[in-house]
Scaffold this motif. Structure first.
Motif, PDB file in Angstrom:
ATOM      1  N   THR A   1       9.565   0.115   2.995  1.00 41.16           N
ATOM      2  CA  THR A   1       8.139   0.335   2.740  1.00 41.16           C
ATOM      3  C   THR A   1       7.369  -0.977   2.860  1.00 41.16           C
ATOM      4  O   THR A   1       6.218  -0.974   3.262  1.00 41.16           O
ATOM      5  CB  THR A   1       7.909   0.957   1.355  1.00 41.16           C
ATOM      6  OG1 THR A   1       8.405   0.077   0.363  1.00 41.16           O
ATOM      7  CG2 THR A   1       8.596   2.294   1.225  1.00 41.16           C
TER       8      THR A   1
ATOM      9  N   GLY B   1      10.507   7.337  -1.203  1.00 44.69           N
ATOM     10  CA  GLY B   1      10.603   6.430  -2.336  1.00 44.69           C
ATOM     11  C   GLY B   1      10.633   7.105  -3.708  1.00 44.69           C
ATOM     12  O   GLY B   1      11.453   6.739  -4.547  1.00 44.69           O
TER      13      GLY B   1
ATOM     14  N   GLU C   1       0.875  -1.169   0.000  1.00 37.55           N
ATOM     15  CA  GLU C   1       0.000   0.000   0.000  1.00 37.55           C
ATOM     16  C   GLU C   1       0.907   1.211   0.000  1.00 37.55           C
ATOM     17  O   GLU C   1       1.876   1.260   0.759  1.00 37.55           O
ATOM     18  CB  GLU C   1      -0.793   0.039   1.299  1.00 37.55           C
ATOM     19  CG  GLU C   1      -1.963  -0.884   1.339  1.00 37.55           C
ATOM     20  CD  GLU C   1      -2.658  -0.758   2.688  1.00 37.55           C
ATOM     21  OE1 GLU C   1      -3.402   0.214   2.884  1.00 37.55           O
ATOM     22  OE2 GLU C   1      -2.427  -1.628   3.540  1.00 37.55           O
TER      23      GLU C   1
HETATM   24  S1  SF4 Z   1       8.141   3.906  -2.238  1.00 37.41           S
HETATM   25 FE1  SF4 Z   1       6.843   5.155  -0.892  1.00 37.41          FE
HETATM   26  S2  SF4 Z   1       5.834   6.637  -2.257  1.00 37.41           S
HETATM   27 FE2  SF4 Z   1       6.657   4.998  -3.548  1.00 37.41          FE
HETATM   28  S3  SF4 Z   1       4.946   3.583  -3.824  1.00 37.41           S
HETATM   29 FE3  SF4 Z   1       6.173   2.852  -2.056  1.00 37.41          FE
HETATM   30  S4  SF4 Z   1       5.215   3.754  -0.254  1.00 37.41           S
HETATM   31 FE4  SF4 Z   1       4.469   4.899  -2.056  1.00 37.41          FE
END
Ligand code: SF4
Ligand code: SF4
Ligand code: SF4
Ligand code: SF4
Lengths: 257, 360
Positions: free
Chosen positions: A196, A184, A173
């Motif tokens: 994540t 990210g 998610e």
């Molecule tokens: S890295 Fe962070 S911003 Fe990118 S999809 Fe994953 S949780 Fe979302």
């Protein structure tokens, strides 16, 4: 036999330990390479005539500078490993905010340090670097892949795409959408998005992806409750000298923001 | 719709677990399951994990047809002998929504129309697709893309929720076979079932907020005419280039391939992995030249390929209105909003108008 060296400058030795953790791969590697220089792991070391030298840590002391310059001279290839060597590391996150004297005083008090120090620098700020394997620590798989590629005479291929790539393909998610700060979208992938995947926002330890959109990143972070100043500080933690790419929408070249 | 009415059946909802159990006994069963607040397609161990009432999965079922990372072949560096280690298994993908079935039909055209990809063909032959009806949320716009209901013949069974039962349409001999094998679980259709089935179509249609749907009339022309529009630049200022929109898309197919040697240097594997036109390196060529050097050109490229490229390649739009790209975009960029802006529709005005209308 391909002659390899592994050198540590100012850092936590975590990346060198990660290399030691590549147990099975190391055994395979040893059939084709000799490790001639690796002070962390062996007694007899010679920093002469190397094919590949891996360097961990930032260049912070006079001794670091001397060592890495010598290393560059004696090795055909030099690979910076870990975010300290690639960008300057967490120790360089305030380089643009305070003077060296202030830094030394804050950490060591009035007595100072007995060795000659400079502000922490990335290896590439001191000598020429052929490849960079960032990360805090570096990714073991990337290390093995790099060695395998270099031994076969091909360039390792690391597209500088954002962590979102690996995060999304792991079907996490999106934390940003859940209101949790995550770097990210502006961070160089290759780690497999472990943070994540565990529900922790990306801390940016692998540095910038190609052409990061920091304006939008900062604006997303501020929409999630951080002040602009804190958002920028958060982004600067691991990016070292590459933090100079951070731009904030509507703010023209203001120090620290 | 492409079926004979005598070839439709009714599956009482109370028999669903047994039906899933039956499918699982036939081959590997893949179906949506809950992950956090979202859903994902996953291999099923316990049929009680299957989520039938979901809106959308993070990734489309595409990942079981075209894996995000796959080995093409390996070769020996000594003998240059090539070796294809390509294993295919029988699989049933259950619970696929109409948009995703259309997405797979687009992949079928891309991979099978000219120069069929033997790997895709093999996987596709051994995959059974069982669809299920759904209700739209605020991101869905399959009514505009003409993909709100299954048609064609690329699926095997389709379950439509008609209250206490599922109305099961049979789309292929493979589907027929499954119904035959599990026939004890099904009932014959009665008149009221037909009525409920027809009603379910209008019920889904009515669930869309028509004024929020994009107008896709002559969309290829619109995109071409607006090639130099400021809308691309505005959108790209917010775009992070994170690739999420293409990674979650049921019709995107771009990949990079790279040769990975083993440590002993004796074997090289050619690995293909999904990539995105939103990444700068995508357009990087030897000598360091970027064909799409700025974010605006990359941002535009996705729309251009979806609405101009695909129609040119396969005579279908490359978008099935699943809403994933908008729902998952960290920057909250919406494909529908971009299209509306290209059409010159002011979103703010539109929102105000809708709010007024609904408060009345
Ligand atoms: S890295 Fe962070 S911003 Fe990118 S999809 Fe994953 S949780 Fe979302
Ligand atoms: S998901 Fe959104 S931010 Fe990411 S590349 Fe697509 S449009 Fe840009
Ligand atoms: S472009 Fe977006 S809405 Fe259209 S099919 Fe792809 S993910 Fe779904
Ligand atoms: S070019 Fe972009 S939009 Fe088109 S299939 Fe590839 S990733 Fe998807």
């Amino acid at each position: 036999m391909v002659r390899i060296g592994i050198m540590g400058l100012t850092g936590c030795s975590g990346c060198q330990c990660e290399i030691l953790n590549c147990q099975e791969a190391l055994l395979k590697m040893l059939k084709r390479v000799s490790i001639n220089f690796f002070p962390l792991a062996q007694d007899d070391n010679s920093l002469e005539d190397l094919d590949i030298l891996f360097v961990e840590g930032s260049v912070t002391t006079e001794e670091d500078e001397r060592k890495v310059k010598k290393g560059r001279e004696v090795s055909s290839l030099l690979v910076a490993i870990g975010s300290c060597a690639c960008y300057g590391g967490v120790q360089s996150q305030r380089n643009d905010e305070v003077s060296l004297t202030e830094m030394v005083k804050a950490v060591y008090g009035e007595k100072g340090v007995p060795v000659k120090v400079s502000k922490p620098r990335a290896v590439s700020e001191v000598v020429e670097v052929d490849y960079e394997l960032p990360g805090c620590p570096l990714d073991k798989k990337q290390f093995v892949y790099t060695v395998a590629s270099l031994l076969s005479g091909v360039k390792p291929f690391f597209p500088k795409i954002p962590v979102c790539h690996e995060c999304k393909l792991s079907e996490n998610e999106c934390l940003i959408l859940k209101g949790i700060p995550c770097q990210g979208p502006v961070t160089f992938s290759g780690c497999g998005a472990p943070c994540t995947s565990a529900g922790v926002g990306c801390q940016g330890c692998r540095g910038n992806c190609d052409f990061p959109n920091f304006e939008e990143m900062v604006s997303l972070l501020t929409q999630r409750g951080l002040s602009v100043e804190d958002a920028v500080k958060f982004l600067k933690v691991f990016r070292g000298y590459t933090a100079k790419e951070i731009k904030v929408r509507g703010v023209v070249d203001e120090k620290g923001a | 719709m492409d079926f004979h009415i005598e070839r439709a059946k009714v599956l009482p909802k109370s028999n669903l677990a047994k039906f899933l159990e039956g499918l699982k006994n036939l081959s590997t069963l893949i179906a949506p399951v809950k992950k956090g607040d979202k859903f994902i397609f996953s291999e099923i161990e316990k049929v009680s994990d299957v989520a039938v009432n979901y809106t959308r999965t993070i990734l489309p079922p595409k990942k079981f047809l075209v894996p995000y990372r796959r080995e093409r072949f390996s070769y020996s560096t000594d003998t240059l002998q090539f070796n294809k280690e390509f294993k295919v298994r029988d699989q049933i993908i259950f619970g696929v929504h109409s948009c995703d079935l259309h997405g797979i039909s687009i992949l079928d055209s891309v991979y099978l129309k000219e120069n069929p990809d033997p790997r895709y063909l093999e996987i596709r032959k051994r995959t059974v697709l069982i669809g299920i009806s759904c209700m739209p949320d605020e991101f869905c716009f399959c009514l505009s893309t003409g993909t709100a209901f299954p048609d064609g013949a690329n699926w095997d069974l389709f379950l439509t929720d008609i209250g206490a039962d599922y109305f099961v349409t049979i789309g292929s001999p493979k589907g027929d076979e499954i119904v035959l094998k599990l026939r004890k679980l099904f009932k014959d259709i009665e008149k009221k079932d037909l009525y409920l089935y027809k009603e379910s179509t209008s019920k889904k249609k009515k669930a869309f907020k028509l004024e929020k749907l994009p107008d896709l009339e002559r969309i290829s022309q619109l995109i071409e005419l607006e090639y130099d529009s400021e809308v691309w630049k505005e959108g790209s200022e917010r775009c992070l280039g994170c690739g999420t929109c293409t990674n979650v898309c049921p019709t995107c197919f771009c990949y990079t391939s790279v040769d990975v040697p083993t440590l002993d240097g004796k074997k090289v594997k050619r690995i293909e992995f999904t990539t995105s036109c939103q990444y700068p390196y995508y357009s990087l060529v030897a000598g360091g030249h970027y064909f799409k050097p700025d974010r605006a050109s990359r941002f535009k490229h996705r729309y251009y390929h979806k609405f101009v490229g695909y129609p040119y390649q396969i005579e279908k739009l490359g978008c099935v209105g699943c809403g994933r790209c908008s729902a998952e975009c960290p920057a909250g960029i919406s494909i529908v909003e971009t299209i509306n802006r290209l059409r010159g529709i002011d979103e703010k005005e539109l929102r105000e108008a809708t709010e007024q209308a609904s408060s009345r």
